[in-house]
Design an enzyme around this catalytic site. Structure first.
Site, PDB file in Angstrom:
ATOM      1  NE  ARG A 127      67.196  66.707  35.953  1.00 17.29           N
ATOM      2  CZ  ARG A 127      66.361  67.733  35.832  1.00 17.29           C
ATOM      3  NH1 ARG A 127      65.077  67.514  35.627  1.00 17.29           N
ATOM      4  NH2 ARG A 127      66.809  68.968  35.929  1.00 17.29           N
ATOM      5  CE  LYS A 149      83.030  50.049  32.053  1.00 19.26           C
ATOM      6  NZ  LYS A 149      84.418  49.742  31.627  1.00 19.26           N
ATOM      7  CD  GLU A 191      86.020  42.987  24.280  1.00 23.10           C
ATOM      8  OE1 GLU A 191      86.284  42.471  25.392  1.00 23.10           O
ATOM      9  OE2 GLU A 191      86.241  44.188  24.022  1.00 23.10           O
ATOM     10  CE  LYS A 233      80.951  43.654  30.745  1.00 21.58           C
ATOM     11  NZ  LYS A 233      80.588  44.168  29.415  1.00 21.58           N
ATOM     12  CD  GLU A 243      85.782  49.997  34.733  1.00 22.85           C
ATOM     13  OE1 GLU A 243      86.618  50.871  34.506  1.00 22.85           O
ATOM     14  OE2 GLU A 243      85.053  49.504  33.850  1.00 22.85           O
ATOM     15  NE  ARG A 247      81.678  46.892  34.412  1.00 20.84           N
ATOM     16  CZ  ARG A 247      80.456  47.350  34.111  1.00 20.84           C
ATOM     17  NH1 ARG A 247      79.607  47.638  35.082  1.00 20.84           N
ATOM     18  NH2 ARG A 247      80.099  47.521  32.850  1.00 20.84           N
ATOM     19  CG  ASN A 251      88.916  48.350  31.888  1.00 15.74           C
ATOM     20  OD1 ASN A 251      88.060  48.526  31.030  1.00 15.74           O
ATOM     21  ND2 ASN A 251      88.802  48.850  33.113  1.00 15.74           N
ATOM     22  CG  HIS A 254      89.583  47.080  26.685  1.00 14.40           C
ATOM     23  ND1 HIS A 254      89.737  45.714  26.740  1.00 14.40           N
ATOM     24  CD2 HIS A 254      88.391  47.308  26.069  1.00 14.40           C
ATOM     25  CE1 HIS A 254      88.675  45.138  26.189  1.00 14.40           C
ATOM     26  NE2 HIS A 254      87.856  46.070  25.775  1.00 14.40           N
ATOM     27  CG  HIS A 258      90.100  51.976  24.685  1.00 15.60           C
ATOM     28  ND1 HIS A 258      89.520  52.197  25.911  1.00 15.60           N
ATOM     29  CD2 HIS A 258      89.269  51.136  24.022  1.00 15.60           C
ATOM     30  CE1 HIS A 258      88.387  51.523  25.987  1.00 15.60           C
ATOM     31  NE2 HIS A 258      88.219  50.869  24.852  1.00 15.60           N
ATOM     32  CG  HIS A 270      86.454  47.589  20.643  1.00 17.32           C
ATOM     33  ND1 HIS A 270      87.066  48.565  21.403  1.00 17.32           N
ATOM     34  CD2 HIS A 270      86.109  46.598  21.509  1.00 17.32           C
ATOM     35  CE1 HIS A 270      87.087  48.186  22.668  1.00 17.32           C
ATOM     36  NE2 HIS A 270      86.512  47.002  22.763  1.00 17.32           N
TER      37      HIS A 270
END
Length: 375
Positions: A127, A149, A191, A233, A243, A247, A251, A254, A258, A270
Site C-alpha cells: 500500500r 506519475k 520534451e 515542470k 492533472e 498540468r 500533454n 502526447h 502516444h 518516446h
C-alpha cells in the site's frame, strides 16, 4: 562534486511537505548521503533495467553497502515493451521473496521505464513505500522523474494503469548522460522543446540557438537545459498535482505521440513519437483556429535540427492513429481532448477556464492525412 542546484516541488496537500529536485554533476557519487537526508530507510530496493544495471548496479550497491545501507537490485529486461503489469508483478513478487517490508524504500533507477514502473511498484507495494527517483536519461531527468506519475502500459495503450505517487526526492547527475546513446539524448530534447513551446518562448529560442552544443552533449548546455525544464515542470505540477487543470498542458504532443508510439510497437522512442505529436497537434490547433499560423512550421524546423522525426511514418494510416487516440486518458464523453497552445509560451485555455480542446476525429484524420495546407 559541484554544489547541486535545487528546485522545490511544492505540493498543496496539507499532509505533504513537497520535495526537492537536486541537479549536480557528480551527485551520483554522494547518493548514500542524499538518501540518509531525504529518504532514510532500513532497506533499499533498487528497481532498474538490465542495461542500467550492467553499467551502474555494482557501483551503486557498493556505495550503499559501504554506507551501511542494505540494498537489493531488482532488474528487468530493458525497453518500453517491458513496462507491463507482468513486469510489475515479477518485481513485486521478487521483493516479497527477498523479505522487503514496510521499512523499505524504492529507488527507481534508470530512464523513463524504470522510473514509471519502479514508481508504480512503490505506489502499490504494501500500500505504498517511500520513493526516490534517480534518472539516468535526459528524458527522465527533465520530465518523467518529476511530478509523481507512475504506471505501466497495457495492450490498449500507454500508462493506462498507474497511480500518482510523489517521490521523497529526485537526484539528477548530468554526468550520467555520458553513457547515453545519441538517439536517446535527442529523444529527451523533444520534451525540452515541449516545455519551451507550452511555457517559455525564450527558452525555446535558447534551445534553437544552442542546438550544436546540445547535440555535442556540452556539459554546461545540458545542465542549463535540465535545470530550466525541471523548473518549468515543477511549477506546473505544483499548480495542479492531479492533472485536473493546467498540468494537462504537459500533454501537448502526447495524444498523437502516444498513439504513434504504440502503433510502432515501441520501435520509436518516446521523444521521437512526441516530436511527431507536437508538430501534428500544432497543425490540428492551426486547423481549429486556436493556434497561431506558422507554429507547426517552427516546431518542425527546431525538431528537425535536433535530429527528430516530424511526420507520421509512411506506413501509418491516419484512421489507425485516430483509433488509438480514442483510448487515450484525455478522452472525455467519447471525444478526445487535445492540449493545445495559442502561440509559443501561451497555452490555449477554453471557455470557463477549461484546459483541453475537444477536436472531432474527422478533423484530426484530415490533418494527419494531409488534407488541406500543411504547416
Amino acid at each position: 562534486m559541484s554544489t547541486p542546484h535545487r528546485v522545490k516541488v511544492s505540493l498543496p496537500e496539507a499532509n505533504s511537505r513537497g520535495y526537492e529536485v537536486l541537479v549536480g554533476s557528480g551527485l551520483f557519487a554522494s547518493l548514500a548521503t542524499a538518501l540518509s537526508r531525504f529518504c532514510p530507510a532500513h532497506r533499499y530496493a533498487v528497481v532498474t533495467d538490465d542495461r542500467v544495471a550492467e553499467l551502474y548496479a555494482v557501483r551503486l550497491s557498493r556505495m550503499l553497502h559501504s554506507a551501511g545501507h542494505r540494498t537489493d537490485v531488482f532488474a528487468f529486461t530493458s525497453g518500453e515493451a517491458q513496462k507491463t503489469r507482468e513486469t510489475w508483478s515479477l518485481v513485486s513478487d521478487a521483493m516479497m521473496e527477498s523479505g522487503c517490508g514496510r521499512d523499505t524504500a524504492v529507488i527507481a533507477f534508470g530512464g523513463g521505464v524504470p522510473g514509471d514502473l519502479g514508481g508504480f511498484v512503490a505506489a502499490t507495494y504494501m500500500r505504498g513505500l517511500p520513493l526516490v527517483q534517480v534518472p539516468t536519461t535526459l528524458l527522465a531527468m527533465i520530465d518523467a522523474s518529476v511530478g509523481g506519475k507512475t504506471g505501466v502500459d497495457t495492450p490498449a495503450g500507454k500508462n493506462l494503469v498507474g497511480a500518482f505517487h510523489q517521490p521523497q526526492c529526485v537526484l539528477i547527475d548530468p554526468e550520467m548522460l555520458q553513457t547515453l546513446p545519441d538517439a536517446h539524448l535527442r529523444s529527451g530534447m523533444a520534451e525540452a522543446v515541449k516545455h519551451g513551446a507550452i511555457a517559455d518562448a525564450e527558452y525555446l529560442d535558447w534551445i534553437e540557438d544552442n542546438v550544436e552544443s546540445l547535440l555535442a552533449a556540452d556539459p554546461q548546455a545540458l545542465s542549463r537545459l535540465i535545470m530550466r525544464s525541471v523548473e518549468i515542470k515543477a511549477e506546473i505540477v505544483a499548480s495542479d498535482v492531479m492533472e485536473c487543470g493546467p498540468r494537462k498542458l504537459l500533454n501537448f504532443g502526447h495524444t498523437i505521440g502516444h498513439a504513434v508510439e504504440t502503433l510502432s510497437g515501441y520501435a520509436l522512442l518516446h521523444g521521437e513519437a512526441v516530436a511527431v505529436g507536437m508538430v501534428e497537434e500544432a497543425r490540428i490547433g492551426e486547423r481549429a483556429g486556436v493556434t497561431a499560423a506558422g507554429t507547426s512550421a517552427r516546431l518542425r524546423r527546431v525538431l528537425t535540427r535536433l535530429g527528430l522525426p516530424t511526420s507520421l511514418p509512411i506506413d501509418f494510416g491516419a484512421d489507425a492513429v485516430v483509433q488509438h487516440t480514442r483510448l487515450d486518458k484525455k478522452a472525455r464523453a467519447g471525444r478526445v481532448e487535445y492540449s493545445l497552445i495559442q502561440d509559443f509560451g501561451r497555452p490555449f485555455i477554453g471557455p470557463a477556464g477549461v484546459w483541453g480542446h475537444p477536436v472531432a476525429d474527422e478533423t484530426v484524420a484530415e490533418v494527419l492525412a494531409g488534407v488541406g495546407s500543411r504547416g
